[in-house]
Design a protein around this motif. Structure first.
Motif, PDB file in Angstrom:
ATOM      1  N   ASP A  22     117.650  15.642  17.319  1.00  0.00           N
ATOM      2  CA  ASP A  22     118.431  15.604  16.094  1.00  0.00           C
ATOM      3  C   ASP A  22     118.260  14.303  15.319  1.00  0.00           C
ATOM      4  O   ASP A  22     118.977  14.048  14.358  1.00  0.00           O
ATOM      5  N   ALA A  23     117.336  13.467  15.734  1.00  0.00           N
ATOM      6  CA  ALA A  23     117.102  12.199  15.044  1.00  0.00           C
ATOM      7  C   ALA A  23     116.647  12.467  13.618  1.00  0.00           C
ATOM      8  O   ALA A  23     115.974  13.455  13.328  1.00  0.00           O
ATOM      9  N   THR A  24     117.016  11.558  12.737  1.00  0.00           N
ATOM     10  CA  THR A  24     116.626  11.680  11.337  1.00  0.00           C
ATOM     11  C   THR A  24     115.799  10.462  10.926  1.00  0.00           C
ATOM     12  O   THR A  24     115.903   9.396  11.530  1.00  0.00           O
ATOM     13  N   ILE A  25     115.016  10.630   9.897  1.00  0.00           N
ATOM     14  CA  ILE A  25     114.218   9.531   9.360  1.00  0.00           C
ATOM     15  C   ILE A  25     115.103   8.711   8.429  1.00  0.00           C
ATOM     16  O   ILE A  25     115.683   9.244   7.480  1.00  0.00           O
ATOM     17  N   LEU A  26     115.221   7.429   8.722  1.00  0.00           N
ATOM     18  CA  LEU A  26     116.061   6.543   7.914  1.00  0.00           C
ATOM     19  C   LEU A  26     115.310   6.010   6.707  1.00  0.00           C
ATOM     20  O   LEU A  26     115.879   5.867   5.632  1.00  0.00           O
ATOM     21  N   ASN A  27     114.046   5.659   6.894  1.00  0.00           N
ATOM     22  CA  ASN A  27     113.207   5.241   5.772  1.00  0.00           C
ATOM     23  C   ASN A  27     111.752   5.518   6.115  1.00  0.00           C
ATOM     24  O   ASN A  27     111.386   5.590   7.282  1.00  0.00           O
ATOM     25  N   SER A  28     110.992   5.711   5.071  1.00  0.00           N
ATOM     26  CA  SER A  28     109.581   6.061   5.245  1.00  0.00           C
ATOM     27  C   SER A  28     108.799   5.546   4.057  1.00  0.00           C
ATOM     28  O   SER A  28     109.258   5.637   2.914  1.00  0.00           O
ATOM     29  N   GLU A  29     107.623   5.013   4.337  1.00  0.00           N
ATOM     30  CA  GLU A  29     106.727   4.556   3.281  1.00  0.00           C
ATOM     31  C   GLU A  29     105.322   5.022   3.620  1.00  0.00           C
ATOM     32  O   GLU A  29     104.894   4.939   4.772  1.00  0.00           O
ATOM     33  N   ASN A  30     104.622   5.528   2.644  1.00  0.00           N
ATOM     34  CA  ASN A  30     103.248   5.982   2.839  1.00  0.00           C
ATOM     35  C   ASN A  30     102.468   5.654   1.575  1.00  0.00           C
ATOM     36  O   ASN A  30     102.732   6.221   0.523  1.00  0.00           O
ATOM     37  N   VAL A  31     101.536   4.721   1.684  1.00  0.00           N
ATOM     38  CA  VAL A  31     100.744   4.295   0.528  1.00  0.00           C
ATOM     39  C   VAL A  31      99.269   4.483   0.852  1.00  0.00           C
ATOM     40  O   VAL A  31      98.783   3.972   1.854  1.00  0.00           O
ATOM     41  N   ASN A  32      98.586   5.227   0.014  1.00  0.00           N
ATOM     42  CA  ASN A  32      97.142   5.407   0.142  1.00  0.00           C
ATOM     43  C   ASN A  32      96.525   4.961  -1.170  1.00  0.00           C
ATOM     44  O   ASN A  32      96.723   5.595  -2.201  1.00  0.00           O
ATOM     45  N   GLU A  33      95.773   3.881  -1.121  1.00  0.00           N
ATOM     46  CA  GLU A  33      95.202   3.329  -2.351  1.00  0.00           C
ATOM     47  C   GLU A  33      93.947   4.066  -2.807  1.00  0.00           C
ATOM     48  O   GLU A  33      93.405   3.763  -3.857  1.00  0.00           O
ATOM     49  N   GLY A  34      93.477   5.016  -1.999  1.00  0.00           N
ATOM     50  CA  GLY A  34      92.339   5.823  -2.400  1.00  0.00           C
ATOM     51  C   GLY A  34      90.978   5.197  -2.168  1.00  0.00           C
ATOM     52  O   GLY A  34      89.955   5.811  -2.458  1.00  0.00           O
TER      53      GLY A  34
END
Length: 96
Positions: A22-34
């Motif tokens: 039941d854990a939840t994601i508190l924060n997430s970052e995903n950066v793809n500069e290409g």
């Protein structure tokens, strides 16, 4: 690159007790500069933390440096820091 990410995610998931479903994601970052440069990170409500940064390698591979951590049932924290590059996957593991 994706294989390393999913391998790390699988390792963390396997290590979790069943109650953590039941854990939840508190924060997430995903950066793809290409251009081969990327970074991602996330933290969950049950204490899992993941982060990684990738850059293009000289031989066409992705070079990735990152870490993930989680808490064991006994309260100890496992931290896995790693580099994945032309030399392969090179983890450093600590438990405190």
């Amino acid at each position: 690159m994706k294989l390393v990410f999913f391998a790390c995610l699988l390792a963390v998931t396997v290590a979790l007790p069943k109650a953590d479903k039941d854990a939840t994601i508190l924060n997430s970052e995903n950066v793809n500069e290409g251009d081969g440069h990327f970074r991602y990170s996330f933290d969950t409500s049950n204490g899992i933390s993941v982060d990684a940064t990738g850059t293009p390698g000289e031989k066409g591979q992705s070079n990735i440096a990152g870490s993930y951590s989680y808490t064991l049932d006994d309260g100890k924290t496992v931290v896995v820091s790693y580099v994945a590059d032309q030399g392969g996957y090179q983890p450093q593991i600590s438990v405190s």
